[in-house]
Write an enzyme that holds these catalytic residues in place. Sequence first.
Site, short mmCIF file in Angstrom:
data_model
loop_
_atom_site.label_atom_id
_atom_site.label_comp_id
_atom_site.label_asym_id
_atom_site.label_seq_id
_atom_site.Cartn_x
_atom_site.Cartn_y
_atom_site.Cartn_z
N SER A 63 0.30 0.87 9.91
CA SER A 63 -0.29 2.02 9.22
C SER A 63 -0.53 3.18 10.17
O SER A 63 -0.71 3.00 11.37
CB SER A 63 -1.64 1.64 8.59
OG SER A 63 -1.51 0.48 7.83
N1 SAH Z 1 -2.29 -4.26 8.91
C1 SAH Z 1 -0.94 -4.09 9.39
C2 SAH Z 1 -0.06 -3.31 8.45
C3 SAH Z 1 0.37 -4.15 7.36
S1 SAH Z 1 1.88 -3.77 6.55
C4 SAH Z 1 -0.89 -3.51 10.76
O1 SAH Z 1 -1.95 -3.21 11.34
O2 SAH Z 1 0.21 -3.38 11.31
C5 SAH Z 1 1.66 -4.84 5.20
C6 SAH Z 1 1.87 -6.29 5.49
O3 SAH Z 1 1.42 -7.02 4.36
C7 SAH Z 1 3.32 -6.68 5.68
O4 SAH Z 1 3.50 -7.32 6.91
C8 SAH Z 1 3.62 -7.61 4.51
O5 SAH Z 1 4.53 -8.65 4.81
C9 SAH Z 1 2.24 -8.15 4.20
N2 SAH Z 1 2.03 -8.70 2.84
C10 SAH Z 1 2.50 -8.26 1.66
N3 SAH Z 1 2.04 -9.03 0.65
C11 SAH Z 1 1.24 -9.98 1.21
C12 SAH Z 1 0.46 -11.07 0.70
N4 SAH Z 1 0.40 -11.35 -0.61
N5 SAH Z 1 -0.22 -11.83 1.58
C13 SAH Z 1 -0.18 -11.58 2.91
N6 SAH Z 1 0.53 -10.56 3.46
C14 SAH Z 1 1.22 -9.77 2.61
#
Ligand code: SAH
Length: 216
Positions: A63
């Site tokens: 993000s």
């Molecule tokens: N917090 C992260 C950014 C996350 S991007 C950072 O600091 O870099 C969003 C992430 O959510 C992705 O890696 C994706 O694979 C994950 N994601 C999507 N749906 C999900 C779910 N149901 N449970 C766990 N992770 C999930």
Amino acid sequence: MFNEYTSKRQKMVETQLIPRGIKDPRVIEAMRKVPRHLFLDEALWPEAYEDHPVPIGEKQTISQPFIVAIMTEALQLKGREKILEVGTGSGYQAAILAELADQVYSIERLPSIAKRARKILDQLKYSNIVITIGDGTLGWKEHSPYDGIIVTAASPYAPNTLLEQLTIGGRLIIPLGDEFTQDLTLYIKETKDNYNKESYGGCRFVKLIGEKGWKE
Ligand code: SAH
């Protein structure tokens, strides 16, 4: 270790966070400290402190710094909290939370992404972060209740499983909307069945995929 990224990081805080209203001194300190570039592939280090999300593989992104800061600030962490993160991604948000709370649990759906996050968090010696692979829309009941829950993927609605896993007084910050644009929404659990809801402005995340999110 002081290097060019240390000064880029201070500039990020001074140009992207403080002028846009980030005030919590502990959040500002954590954003000054955590080496965000190390959560990316080396080829992307030059972009690490820019004012936008950056790809981390598998069509996912880390993000934008301001979004990390505003979501973290919304949790009002004092240092003793137990936090759940849904969407580990690069592991950067988890590191920021680990600086400010007591214990962080983080769930990631994609094993390759979780593995990379674990590696860098171990190198940086974050021993208060536990990562698991699974569907975060169901929360992580075993360690509940949580003082704060942060969902870092775009959600069609706030999963009841997550609301249920909050303490009384606990906070859930989650981007709610469709797959193109969302509204950062804060829920504060006032009693077992009563929630106060506040909007923190627009954002754009990748999709939350799971039983209580979107289908693939
Ligand atoms: N917090 C992260 C950014 C996350 S991007 C950072 O600091 O870099 C969003 C992430 O959510 C992705 O890696 C994706 O694979 C994950 N994601 C999507 N749906 C999900 C779910 N149901 N449970 C766990 N992770 C999930």
